[in-house]
Design an enzyme around this catalytic site. Structure first.
Site, mmCIF file in Angstrom:
data_model
loop_
_atom_site.group_PDB
_atom_site.id
_atom_site.type_symbol
_atom_site.label_atom_id
_atom_site.label_comp_id
_atom_site.label_asym_id
_atom_site.label_seq_id
_atom_site.Cartn_x
_atom_site.Cartn_y
_atom_site.Cartn_z
ATOM 1 N N LYS A 52 0.605 -1.205 0.312
ATOM 2 C CA LYS A 52 -0.052 -0.629 0.141
ATOM 3 C C LYS A 52 0.856 1.544 0.355
ATOM 4 O O LYS A 52 2.295 1.113 0.865
ATOM 5 C CB LYS A 52 -0.940 0.005 1.019
ATOM 6 C CG LYS A 52 -2.033 0.867 1.420
ATOM 7 C CD LYS A 52 -2.834 1.014 2.347
ATOM 8 C CE LYS A 52 -3.931 1.638 2.753
ATOM 9 N NZ LYS A 52 -5.028 1.830 3.773
ATOM 10 N N SER A 127 -9.433 1.430 3.213
ATOM 11 C CA SER A 127 -8.689 2.624 1.896
ATOM 12 C C SER A 127 -8.199 1.671 1.125
ATOM 13 O O SER A 127 -7.340 2.129 0.047
ATOM 14 C CB SER A 127 -8.611 4.141 2.307
ATOM 15 O OG SER A 127 -7.562 2.421 3.527
ATOM 16 N N SER A 151 -9.577 -0.532 7.308
ATOM 17 C CA SER A 151 -9.516 -0.354 6.031
ATOM 18 C C SER A 151 -8.538 -1.862 4.855
ATOM 19 O O SER A 151 -8.143 -1.569 3.787
ATOM 20 C CB SER A 151 -8.362 0.424 5.663
ATOM 21 O OG SER A 151 -9.016 1.610 5.001
#
Ligand code: GLN
Length: 426
Positions: A52, A127, A151
């Protein structure tokens, strides 16, 4: 790698793809295996990992999904990334996210919209939507994400992969761009429980660069898994499982409810006792979270001032420089949260908002403790719905926040003890 290249134009999981570098690393690995043998290489040698983009990676861009960090290349790896690389894994790229982790669909990225590999008209969740879609589309084997209020768990659910949010402090936050420091954790995605257990054993453990990281021993999680090929032998005999009643109520899609009920009866067949349990403070989690997370974000994001990192603008004085870079570099959702958080932390409001939200957090924690005295495991869906359409909720922040209700409740932390232990050590 060829699968990644083929699928990426439609899925758009990655903000940065390092396929050429990954190919070179893989070729080097092949040479080592040819000369030294398979046993001489590291345990995760050649495993492609997506990271990420709010986790720092040396020699690769790290934007946090924000235009304000366009062009930023950290000088170091986040601890979780470093540990994976040391175990032989190859970082194949940086995955897309809602800017600084604020969002539930990945539509809030400053760069691109990622699609759900099962249906490209739908969101992958967020996210960590890029990390979830990358594993789901088999663009990489496993990936790292971060979970502040859901997330990792929610996008894993939307994309049909396994997402693991470890306990706060289990994995070092060093090199993770801070959103809400009292809640942020690094987690991982895989296509099986075995894969995520393997990754967790590598990334978990104390780190002197993060005083909130736990010094508890790290077990070999994989070796603790029991193969469930033995429906007959009732491997869960004696285990008590509570399904959280409030997560199966109003506003939850019927398909979600029937999946959870199906899973619950499977757990029963495996020998456990399954009951519904009520968590009375369930509905308090969401409002408390959005006060706490926005407040901490407003403080953490003050570092993006247009001077130390990322994109710079020309300006005549300091205020113009700060204002100009933040106005251009930050997106709408992030600005809104900074404003909400700044308001909640203002003189005279602290007791009414932040302090009260912390008290509510303690209440939520208490009701979990009580439930966990009676049950070994609590079960709930990750979200009230399956993946919805791109654009469906992006202009309705409250509807979007409401989708976090299942994951938010379990993010209370128990960090104080390990932090104190670390201070003594220092
Ligand atoms: N959707 C939640 C939020 O926007 C959770 C995000 C996260 O866990 N990073 O804050």
């Amino acid at each position: 790698l060829s699968r990644l290249r083929r699928t990426e134009p439609s899925v758009r999981s990655f903000i940065h793809v390092a396929d050429a570098a990954a190919e070179r690393e893989a070729e080097e690995l092949d040479r080592r295996i040819a000369t030294e043998g398979q046993d001489a290489v590291e345990p995760l040698a050649g495993v492609l990992v997506g990271v990420k983009d709010n986790l720092c990676t040396a020699n690769m861009p790290s934007t946090g999904g924000s235009r304000i960090l366009d062009g930023y290349r950290p000088a170091y790896d986040a601890t979780a990334v470093r540990r994976l690389r040391e175990a032989g894994a190859i970082v194949v790229g940086k995955t897309n996210l809602d800017e600084f982790g604020m969002g539930s669909t990945t539509e809030g990225s400053g760069f691109q919209v990622t699609t759900n590999p099962w249906d490209d008209s739908r969101v992958p969740g967020g996210s960590s939507g890029g990390s979830a879609s990358a594993v789901s589309a088999r663009q990489c084997v496993v990936s790292l994400g971060s979970d502040t209020g859901g997330s990792v768990r929610q996008p894993a659910s939307f994309c049909g992969v396994v997402g693991l949010k470890p306990t706060y402090g289990r994995v070092s936050r060093f090199g993770l761009m801070a959103y809400a420091s009292s809640l942020d954790v690094v987690g991982c995605f895989g296509s099986s429980v075995v894969d995520t257990a393997t990754i967790l054993s590598v990334i978990a453990g104390h780190d002197k660069m993060d005083s909130t990281s736990s010094s508890h021993d790290v077990p070999d999680y994989k070796s603790e898994l029991t193969p469930l090929d033995l429906l007959e032998s009732k491997p869960l005999n004696g285990m008590r499982i509570g399904v959280i009643q409030e997560t199966l109520g109003e506003g939850v899609e019927t398909g979600v409810i029937s999946s959870i009920k199906g899973a619950a009866s499977h757990l029963e067949q495996l020998g456990s006792v399954v009951e519904e349990v009520s968590l009375p403070s369930f509905s308090l989690g969401l409002p408390a979270y959005y006060i706490l997370a926005s407040s901490e974000a407003s403080s953490n994001l003050s570092r993006y001032d247009g001077i130390r990192y990322g994109r710079q603008i020309s300006a005549d004085d300091l205020n113009e420089l700060y204002g100009g870079s933040r106005a251009n570099g930050l997106g709408h959702e992030v600005k809104m949260r900074i404003l909400m958080g700044t308001y909640a932390l203002s003189a005279g409001y602290y007791d009414a908002y932040y302090k009260r939200a912390q008290q509510v957090r303690t209440l939520v924690k208490k009701s979990f403790r009580e439930a966990l005295e009676r049950y070994d495991i609590l079960v709930s869906p990750a979200a009230p719905s399956a993946a919805y359409k791109i654009g469906e909720k992006i202009n309705d922040p409250l509807a979007m926040y409401a989708g976090d209700i299942m994951t938010i409740i379990s993010v209370t932390s128990d960090v104080k003890r390990s932090a104190v232990a670390d201070l003594k050590e220092w």
